[in-house]
Design a protein around this motif. Structure first.
Motif, short mmCIF file in Angstrom:
data_model
loop_
_atom_site.label_atom_id
_atom_site.label_comp_id
_atom_site.label_asym_id
_atom_site.label_seq_id
_atom_site.Cartn_x
_atom_site.Cartn_y
_atom_site.Cartn_z
N PHE A 22 -0.59 -9.03 -0.09
CA PHE A 22 -1.55 -8.40 0.82
C PHE A 22 -0.81 -7.67 1.94
O PHE A 22 -1.15 -6.53 2.30
CB PHE A 22 -2.49 -9.46 1.40
CG PHE A 22 -3.56 -8.91 2.28
CD1 PHE A 22 -4.60 -8.17 1.76
CD2 PHE A 22 -3.52 -9.14 3.65
CE1 PHE A 22 -5.58 -7.66 2.59
CE2 PHE A 22 -4.49 -8.63 4.48
CZ PHE A 22 -5.54 -7.89 3.94
N MET A 23 0.24 -8.28 2.48
CA MET A 23 1.01 -7.67 3.55
C MET A 23 1.76 -6.43 3.05
O MET A 23 1.80 -5.40 3.72
CB MET A 23 2.01 -8.69 4.12
CG MET A 23 2.50 -8.36 5.50
SD MET A 23 3.30 -9.74 6.30
CE MET A 23 4.73 -9.97 5.30
N PHE A 24 2.34 -6.51 1.86
CA PHE A 24 3.05 -5.37 1.29
C PHE A 24 2.12 -4.20 1.04
O PHE A 24 2.45 -3.04 1.35
CB PHE A 24 3.74 -5.77 -0.02
CG PHE A 24 4.43 -4.64 -0.70
CD1 PHE A 24 5.65 -4.17 -0.22
CD2 PHE A 24 3.86 -4.01 -1.79
CE1 PHE A 24 6.29 -3.11 -0.83
CE2 PHE A 24 4.49 -2.95 -2.41
CZ PHE A 24 5.71 -2.50 -1.92
N VAL A 25 0.95 -4.46 0.50
CA VAL A 25 -0.03 -3.40 0.24
C VAL A 25 -0.46 -2.76 1.56
O VAL A 25 -0.56 -1.53 1.67
CB VAL A 25 -1.24 -3.94 -0.55
CG1 VAL A 25 -2.37 -2.92 -0.58
CG2 VAL A 25 -0.83 -4.32 -1.96
N ASN A 26 -0.69 -3.58 2.58
CA ASN A 26 -1.08 -3.03 3.88
C ASN A 26 0.03 -2.17 4.48
O ASN A 26 -0.24 -1.11 5.05
CB ASN A 26 -1.44 -4.16 4.85
CG ASN A 26 -2.82 -4.70 4.59
OD1 ASN A 26 -3.66 -4.02 3.99
ND2 ASN A 26 -3.07 -5.93 5.01
N PHE A 27 1.29 -2.59 4.35
CA PHE A 27 2.40 -1.78 4.85
C PHE A 27 2.52 -0.47 4.07
O PHE A 27 2.78 0.58 4.66
CB PHE A 27 3.72 -2.56 4.77
CG PHE A 27 3.92 -3.53 5.89
CD1 PHE A 27 3.66 -3.18 7.21
CD2 PHE A 27 4.37 -4.80 5.63
CE1 PHE A 27 3.84 -4.07 8.25
CE2 PHE A 27 4.55 -5.71 6.66
CZ PHE A 27 4.29 -5.35 7.97
N ALA A 28 2.33 -0.54 2.77
CA ALA A 28 2.44 0.67 1.95
C ALA A 28 1.33 1.67 2.29
O ALA A 28 1.60 2.86 2.47
CB ALA A 28 2.39 0.31 0.47
N VAL A 29 0.11 1.20 2.42
CA VAL A 29 -1.00 2.08 2.76
C VAL A 29 -0.83 2.60 4.19
O VAL A 29 -1.03 3.80 4.45
CB VAL A 29 -2.35 1.33 2.60
CG1 VAL A 29 -3.50 2.14 3.16
CG2 VAL A 29 -2.59 1.00 1.14
N GLY A 30 -0.43 1.75 5.11
CA GLY A 30 -0.22 2.18 6.49
C GLY A 30 0.91 3.20 6.59
O GLY A 30 0.80 4.18 7.35
N GLY A 31 1.99 2.99 5.85
CA GLY A 31 3.08 3.94 5.85
C GLY A 31 2.67 5.29 5.29
O GLY A 31 3.08 6.34 5.80
#
Length: 62
Positions: free
Chosen positions: A6-15
Motif C-alpha cells: 500500500f505504501m509503495f503504490v501510494n509513493f508511486a502514484v504520488g511521484g
C-alpha cells in the motif's frame, strides 16, 4: 506485507502526480520567458554594429 504494498503504490502514484505537476509548471514558465535568438539573428546583430562599418568584415562573402 500489505502495508508495504500500500505504501509503495501510494509513493508511486504520488511521484507520478508530482512529475506531471513539475512538467506542467516548466511548460508554463517556459512560455513566459523570452525566446532565444537564432544563430542568424545573432550574426545579423553583430553585422549591423557600427564598429564594423569601416572594416573589411562587411565585404566578406560566405
Amino acid at each position: 506485507m500489505e502495508k508495504w504494498q500500500f505504501m509503495f503504490v501510494n509513493f508511486a502514484v504520488g511521484g507520478f502526480i508530482f512529475q506531471m505537476i513539475l512538467i506542467i509548471g516548466v511548460y508554463f514558465i517556459s512560455k513566459f520567458l523570452p525566446k532565444e535568438k537564432t544563430d542568424k539573428e545573432l550574426l545579423e546583430t553583430i553585422y549591423k554594429q557600427p564598429s564594423l562599418s569601416g572594416n573589411k568584415i562587411r565585404n566578406l562573402k560566405f
